[in-house]
Motif scaffolding. Structure first.
Motif, mmCIF file in Angstrom:
data_model
loop_
_atom_site.group_PDB
_atom_site.id
_atom_site.type_symbol
_atom_site.label_atom_id
_atom_site.label_comp_id
_atom_site.label_asym_id
_atom_site.label_seq_id
_atom_site.Cartn_x
_atom_site.Cartn_y
_atom_site.Cartn_z
ATOM 1 N N CYS A 157 38.643 59.371 -70.799
ATOM 2 C CA CYS A 157 38.190 58.097 -71.359
ATOM 3 C C CYS A 157 39.028 57.705 -72.570
ATOM 4 C CB CYS A 157 36.723 58.179 -71.755
ATOM 5 S SG CYS A 157 35.563 58.220 -70.361
ATOM 6 N N GLU B 26 42.218 56.193 -71.182
ATOM 7 C CA GLU B 26 42.023 54.876 -70.566
ATOM 8 C C GLU B 26 41.716 53.803 -71.612
ATOM 9 O OE1 GLU B 26 42.481 53.783 -67.454
ATOM 10 O OE2 GLU B 26 43.269 55.777 -66.978
ATOM 11 N N LYS C 220 44.951 52.957 -73.272
ATOM 12 C CA LYS C 220 45.750 52.129 -72.361
ATOM 13 C C LYS C 220 45.225 50.699 -72.322
ATOM 14 C CE LYS C 220 46.628 53.975 -68.307
ATOM 15 N NZ LYS C 220 46.417 54.784 -67.063
ATOM 16 N N ALA C 221 43.912 50.542 -72.559
ATOM 17 C CA ALA C 221 43.303 49.207 -72.558
ATOM 18 C C ALA C 221 43.516 48.475 -73.880
ATOM 19 C CB ALA C 221 41.805 49.327 -72.275
ATOM 20 N N ASN D 160 51.348 59.151 -71.116
ATOM 21 C CA ASN D 160 50.944 57.765 -70.852
ATOM 22 C C ASN D 160 51.402 56.794 -71.934
ATOM 23 O OD1 ASN D 160 48.850 57.495 -68.390
ATOM 24 N ND2 ASN D 160 48.580 59.511 -69.340
ATOM 25 N N GLN E 54 38.955 60.581 -63.609
ATOM 26 C CA GLN E 54 39.611 59.360 -64.073
ATOM 27 C C GLN E 54 38.906 58.114 -63.538
ATOM 28 O OE1 GLN E 54 44.051 59.466 -64.676
ATOM 29 N NE2 GLN E 54 43.875 61.212 -63.281
ATOM 30 N N GLU E 55 38.176 58.269 -62.423
ATOM 31 C CA GLU E 55 37.386 57.158 -61.890
ATOM 32 C C GLU E 55 36.306 56.750 -62.890
ATOM 33 O OE1 GLU E 55 34.643 56.136 -57.925
ATOM 34 O OE2 GLU E 55 35.169 58.210 -58.412
ATOM 35 N N ARG F 240 37.991 55.073 -65.966
ATOM 36 C CA ARG F 240 38.353 53.665 -65.716
ATOM 37 C C ARG F 240 37.122 52.770 -65.798
ATOM 38 N NH1 ARG F 240 42.115 56.175 -62.067
ATOM 39 N NH2 ARG F 240 40.600 56.144 -60.362
ATOM 40 N N ALA G 269 36.326 52.170 -69.452
ATOM 41 C CA ALA G 269 37.258 51.186 -70.029
ATOM 42 C C ALA G 269 36.895 49.769 -69.588
ATOM 43 C CB ALA G 269 38.690 51.522 -69.631
ATOM 44 N N GLN G 270 36.495 49.615 -68.332
ATOM 45 C CA GLN G 270 36.094 48.294 -67.835
ATOM 46 C C GLN G 270 34.870 47.779 -68.577
ATOM 47 O OE1 GLN G 270 35.533 48.792 -63.613
ATOM 48 N NE2 GLN G 270 37.679 49.307 -63.244
#
Length: 285
Positions: free
Chosen positions: A19, A22, A25-26, A50, A227-228, A231, A234-235
């Motif tokens: 998390c 991610e 990255k966001a 990353n 990682q699912e 993600r 992050a959403q």
């Protein structure tokens, strides 16, 4: 425009680590907290891979320590805002209730439940003053569905679910969202303590435990990619409209919750116990 800030507890491994990546990255600046920052080598390497290491700040945090939380509050005084908190720190304690010392139950709750409350209380004045914020509590399918051999963990997650429901209603008028993410079985090391349960040779629960452990092992090949879940977090963090309260995720999770909502408990317990007894002969009624 200033960069948004996110805090992640238990960030050195598992869901917390992914998390953190991610969220960086966001576009978030992530304060990645953990008991011992020296354990962050894997996180650091993944962040560099990353190209987000410059967006991550490591900070020591023991969610069960008042002094440690106070140090986090002092560090946050240097930030303009705190936009998101991910309460992820936790562990799973397995065993059978008759044989688990009450002190171990308390230890489970100190991290998985009271630690969440303590960190949240430290962050809320900041979010309330700024008029916005998002708190994501990492729950589990175990917060909605009890399983044998996991009563300390299951009870702590059930408590987290009730706390989060109340907290969401309390904070909505202040522009702060509270969300529960409820993963099923994923490839993290949280179940290591369940696999490593030590039991006396003459324990009346030994064959029952063997069945549970074998069932867990048999299902490991079907565990999802953590990682699912990262993600999804992050959403939710980026979502502009008000998020839902609950986000169950993982293979079979929604179906299990649906079955629990429509089937009589007697039928559910028969399904669960029969599944375990197929692996190793379990207790007789």
């Amino acid at each position: 425009m200033s960069r948004k800030t996110a805090i992640v507890t238990g960030a050195s491994r598992g869901f917390g680590m992914f998390c953190t990546i991610e969220l960086a990255k966001a576009g978030f600046h992530v304060i990645a907290t953990m008991r011992n920052v020296e354990s962050a080598e894997t996180l650091i390497n993944l962040a560099k891979k990353n190209d987000v290491f410059n967006l991550i700040t490591l900070h020591p945090l023991d969610v069960t320590s008042r002094d440690s939380i106070h140090q986090l509050k002092k560090a946050l005084s240097h930030y303009r805002n705190v936009d998101m908190l991910l309460n992820n720190a936790g562990f799973a304690l397995g065993g059978f209730s008759e044989e688990i010392p009450i002190e171990e139950y308390r230890s489970q709750f100190e991290t998985n439940f009271f630690g969440v409350i303590a960190v949240t209380q430290a962050i809320l004045p900041i979010m309330r003053a700024q008029g916005h914020g998002r708190i994501i509590n990492m729950s589990s399918i175990s917060g909605r569905f009890g399983f044998p051999g996991l009563s300390p963990y299951t009870a702590s997650k059930h408590a987290l679910e009730g706390y989060s429901e109340s907290l969401r209603l309390e904070l909505r008028p202040y522009g702060i969202d509270v969300v529960l993410v409820e993963p099923g079985s994923y490839q993290t090391n949280i179940w290591a303590s369940v696999d490593a349960i030590e039991m006396k040779a003459d324990s009346p629960y030994r064959s029952y435990l063997n069945g549970i452990v074998e069932e867990i092992k048999a299902g490991k090949t079907k565990h999802g990619d953590p990682q699912e879940v990262a993600r999804l977090v992050a959403q939710i963090a980026l979502q502009s409209n008000r998020p839902k309260l609950r986000y169950p995720i993982g293979k079979g999770v929604k179906m299990n919750l649906f079955l629990k909502s429509i089937l009589p408990w007697k039928m559910l317990e028969s399904i669960i116990l029969n599944k375990i007894s197929k692996t190793v002969s379990g207790p007789k009624e």
